[in-house]
Scaffold this active site. Sequence first.
Site, PDB file in Angstrom:
ATOM      1  N   LEU A   1      28.602  -1.035 -11.054  1.00  0.00           N
ATOM      2  CA  LEU A   1      29.668  -1.663 -11.834  1.00  0.00           C
ATOM      3  C   LEU A   1      30.005  -3.035 -11.270  1.00  0.00           C
ATOM      4  CD1 LEU A   1      31.964   1.350 -12.752  1.00  0.00           C
ATOM      5  CD2 LEU A   1      30.132   0.288 -14.055  1.00  0.00           C
TER       6      LEU A   1
ATOM      7  N   VAL B   1      26.635   4.578  -5.343  1.00  0.00           N
ATOM      8  CA  VAL B   1      25.699   3.846  -6.201  1.00  0.00           C
ATOM      9  C   VAL B   1      26.414   3.318  -7.442  1.00  0.00           C
ATOM     10  CG1 VAL B   1      23.576   3.980  -7.554  1.00  0.00           C
ATOM     11  CG2 VAL B   1      23.716   5.143  -5.345  1.00  0.00           C
ATOM     12  N   CYS B   2      27.265   4.153  -8.037  1.00  0.00           N
ATOM     13  CA  CYS B   2      27.992   3.733  -9.239  1.00  0.00           C
ATOM     14  C   CYS B   2      28.894   2.534  -8.953  1.00  0.00           C
ATOM     15  CB  CYS B   2      28.822   4.888  -9.788  1.00  0.00           C
ATOM     16  SG  CYS B   2      27.857   6.325 -10.281  1.00  0.00           S
ATOM     17  N   THR B   3      29.502   2.524  -7.784  1.00  0.00           N
ATOM     18  CA  THR B   3      30.372   1.407  -7.410  1.00  0.00           C
ATOM     19  C   THR B   3      29.582   0.106  -7.369  1.00  0.00           C
ATOM     20  OG1 THR B   3      31.799   2.892  -6.138  1.00  0.00           O
ATOM     21  CG2 THR B   3      31.950   0.541  -5.640  1.00  0.00           C
TER      22      THR B   3
END
Length: 213
Positions: A51, A46-48
């Site tokens: 960003l 999810v973080c990828t």
Amino acid sequence: MKSMIQIGAIAPDFSAETTEGKIQFHQWMENSWCILFSHPKDFTPVCTTELGAAARLSDEFKKRNTKLIAISVGSVSSHKQWIPDINETQKVTFKIPMIGDEQHQVADLYGMIHPEANDTSTVRTVFIIDPNKKIRLMIAYPASTGRNFNEILRVLDSLQLTDHHKVATPADWKKGEDCVILPSITDPEELKKLFPKGFRQIKPYLRLTPDPR
């Protein structure tokens, strides 16, 4: 969550190591707006995507005199190793600085760690900070839910508009759409002066006028 900062408060200043070198936060901001946002962990799905989404909108934020800066409790070295994956999978060129906050200095200052959710990683927080270093928006998302960066851009547009015009923005408003006239403005002459494009009255307290910009 150790911090009790609120909307309207001065954003805490700090020094930190980032993927672009050491910064003093307020000095780094200069006279810009800032989006400070945390993510739980590097090398996670999810973080990828988040960003990547931020990177795709970075030019839009730049047009609005706004700097982006990301943070997690991962190290600067870890952040740097992760960036090629972000670029490859999200088809972007990631240039947003990322703070390495291994000692939780910034996370504690801004209340980014919510012990009932996770007592070591930051949740997905967002802070919009204006050029006077005041916090104008705070949002916290759970780790399982990726953020909508178009919504963050929409709120920024609303804040920048309402700072300079006596309007508010209704639900789901987007830049260029009709705004709401503040109920405190009732004098007919003042209304003509402030809103030369006119307005549409639905109720005495609900008056719509074209975006004054």
